[in-house]
Design an enzyme around this catalytic site. Structure first.
Site, PDB file in Angstrom:
ATOM      1  N   ARG A   6      -1.832  -6.249  -7.917  1.00 50.13           N
ATOM      2  CA  ARG A   6      -1.062  -6.775  -7.962  1.00 50.13           C
ATOM      3  C   ARG A   6      -0.327  -7.393  -9.103  1.00 50.13           C
ATOM      4  O   ARG A   6       0.144  -8.840  -9.303  1.00 50.13           O
ATOM      5  CB  ARG A   6      -0.918  -7.873  -6.828  1.00 50.13           C
ATOM      6  CG  ARG A   6      -0.048  -7.311  -5.676  1.00 50.13           C
ATOM      7  CD  ARG A   6      -1.291  -7.646  -3.882  1.00 50.13           C
ATOM      8  NE  ARG A   6      -3.133  -7.640  -4.627  1.00 50.13           N
ATOM      9  CZ  ARG A   6      -3.319  -8.038  -3.798  1.00 50.13           C
ATOM     10  NH1 ARG A   6      -3.136  -7.753  -2.144  1.00 50.13           N
ATOM     11  NH2 ARG A   6      -4.550  -8.236  -3.749  1.00 50.13           N
ATOM     12  N   SER A  50      -3.343  -8.229   2.779  1.00 42.26           N
ATOM     13  CA  SER A  50      -3.361  -7.336   3.971  1.00 42.26           C
ATOM     14  C   SER A  50      -4.113  -8.837   4.751  1.00 42.26           C
ATOM     15  O   SER A  50      -3.252  -9.680   5.689  1.00 42.26           O
ATOM     16  CB  SER A  50      -4.564  -6.629   4.195  1.00 42.26           C
ATOM     17  OG  SER A  50      -3.844  -5.554   4.242  1.00 42.26           O
ATOM     18  N   LYS A  93     -17.017  -7.641   6.097  1.00 42.39           N
ATOM     19  CA  LYS A  93     -15.620  -8.129   5.598  1.00 42.39           C
ATOM     20  C   LYS A  93     -14.436  -8.436   7.665  1.00 42.39           C
ATOM     21  O   LYS A  93     -13.635  -9.497   7.078  1.00 42.39           O
ATOM     22  CB  LYS A  93     -14.476  -7.085   5.435  1.00 42.39           C
ATOM     23  CG  LYS A  93     -14.358  -6.844   4.118  1.00 42.39           C
ATOM     24  CD  LYS A  93     -13.685  -6.493   2.696  1.00 42.39           C
ATOM     25  CE  LYS A  93     -13.486  -6.287   1.105  1.00 42.39           C
ATOM     26  NZ  LYS A  93     -13.119  -5.664   0.720  1.00 42.39           N
ATOM     27  N   HIS A 149       0.901  -1.292  -0.230  1.00 41.57           N
ATOM     28  CA  HIS A 149       0.089  -0.150  -0.222  1.00 41.57           C
ATOM     29  C   HIS A 149       1.294   1.486   0.589  1.00 41.57           C
ATOM     30  O   HIS A 149       0.587   1.659  -1.333  1.00 41.57           O
ATOM     31  CB  HIS A 149      -0.810   0.051   1.315  1.00 41.57           C
ATOM     32  CG  HIS A 149      -1.958  -1.065   1.117  1.00 41.57           C
ATOM     33  ND1 HIS A 149      -2.106  -1.914   2.261  1.00 41.57           N
ATOM     34  CD2 HIS A 149      -3.067  -1.509   0.689  1.00 41.57           C
ATOM     35  CE1 HIS A 149      -3.247  -2.688   2.245  1.00 41.57           C
ATOM     36  NE2 HIS A 149      -3.491  -1.919   1.418  1.00 41.57           N
TER      37      HIS A 149
HETATM   38  O1  PNS Z   1      -8.561  -3.194   0.886  1.00 44.31           O
HETATM   39  P1  PNS Z   1     -10.035  -3.562  -0.128  1.00 44.31           P
HETATM   40  O2  PNS Z   1     -10.572  -4.769   0.812  1.00 44.31           O
HETATM   41  O3  PNS Z   1      -9.994  -4.128  -1.185  1.00 44.31           O
HETATM   42  O4  PNS Z   1     -10.567  -2.123  -0.276  1.00 44.31           O
HETATM   43  C1  PNS Z   1     -12.347  -2.907  -1.314  1.00 44.31           C
HETATM   44  C2  PNS Z   1     -12.951  -1.184  -1.527  1.00 44.31           C
HETATM   45  C3  PNS Z   1     -12.822  -0.571   0.417  1.00 44.31           C
HETATM   46  C4  PNS Z   1     -12.105  -0.143  -2.408  1.00 44.31           C
HETATM   47  C5  PNS Z   1     -14.696  -1.458  -1.531  1.00 44.31           C
HETATM   48  O5  PNS Z   1     -14.512  -2.710  -1.216  1.00 44.31           O
HETATM   49  C6  PNS Z   1     -15.534   0.006  -1.511  1.00 44.31           C
HETATM   50  O6  PNS Z   1     -15.132   0.495  -2.269  1.00 44.31           O
HETATM   51  N1  PNS Z   1     -16.049  -0.173  -0.677  1.00 44.31           N
HETATM   52  C7  PNS Z   1     -17.386   0.949  -0.392  1.00 44.31           C
HETATM   53  C8  PNS Z   1     -18.618   0.558  -0.773  1.00 44.31           C
HETATM   54  C9  PNS Z   1     -19.101   1.320  -2.293  1.00 44.31           C
HETATM   55  O7  PNS Z   1     -18.568   1.610  -2.698  1.00 44.31           O
HETATM   56  N2  PNS Z   1     -19.129  -0.560  -3.089  1.00 44.31           N
HETATM   57  C10 PNS Z   1     -19.696  -0.147  -4.487  1.00 44.31           C
HETATM   58  C11 PNS Z   1     -18.286  -0.338  -5.125  1.00 44.31           C
HETATM   59  S1  PNS Z   1     -17.815  -2.047  -6.267  1.00 44.31           S
END
Ligand code: PNS
Length: 179
Positions: A98, A136, A49, A25
């Site tokens: 990645r 993570s 999550k 990150h």
């Molecule tokens: O680090 P991650 O878990 O891959 O991040 C995922 C994240 C937090 C960016 C994604 O789950 C997110 O944007 N969540 C907020 C809810 C949202 O907006 N969902 C619609 C996008 S599909």
């Protein structure tokens, strides 16, 4: 950039769970700063999550990593990312890729966000080769099982993981979250 406020500079949002933050990150944030004037690290609160670290704990760890970098802003959000982005002056979502296995999930997410807000773009950066295998999820698994994660996450995160998993932490390190 279309619609950019020149006084505010170019701003990107770097969203994620950061449970916990890794050097993968940090690499993306630092490289993002080569392109953008400001990067807002947006920590998703998504409790579904079942994060290991609370949002407050994640905020403290990320803030600590960037305490000397004023153009990195660390914040958290609940609900839709596009709604949070709308409250900022960012026009770009920054994400790290990645491997090709990340692509499908990222493609769907970027497409959904673009459909929800047609002004928003997602910029993908390839993770540096040193952190290609770092996530993570695997960091937590290795740490839980007592494996070494030094060099893959900042030292303060190593200590927080050891505390969470009740593994020995050097005594002088047991105080304070920030160093
Ligand atoms: O680090 P991650 O878990 O891959 O991040 C995922 C994240 C937090 C960016 C994604 O789950 C997110 O944007 N969540 C907020 C809810 C949202 O907006 N969902 C619609 C996008 S599909």
């Amino acid at each position: 950039m279309k619609g950019e406020d020149k006084d505010m500079g170019k701003v990107a949002i770097y969203p994620g769970s950061f449970d916990p933050i890794t050097y993968g990150h940090i690499d993306i944030i630092e490289r993002g700063l080569e392109i953008f004037d400001k990067v807002i690290v947006a920590i998703a609160e998504n409790e579904e999550k079942r994060p290991l670290f609370s949002v407050e704990e994640r905020l403290r760890m990320v803030k600590s990593c960037f305490k000397d970098t004023p153009n990195v802003i660390v914040d958290s959000f609940k609900g839709l990312l596009v709604n949070y982005v709308g409250k900022t002056n960012a026009k770009v979502i920054l994400r790290g890729l990645r491997a090709t296995s990340d692509f499908e999930y990222e493609f769907h997410m970027a497409s959904m966000n673009r459909s929800l807000n047609t002004q928003l773009d997602t910029l993908f950066m390839m993770t540096s080769k040193d952190y290609f295998f770092v996530s993570s999820r695997t960091i937590k698994e290795v740490a839980r099982l007592g494996g070494a994660v030094e060099g893959l996450v900042p030292d303060l995160v190593v200590r927080r993981l050891k505390e969470k998993f009740k593994l020995p932490v050097p005594k002088k390190r047991r105080i304070g979250w920030d160093d």
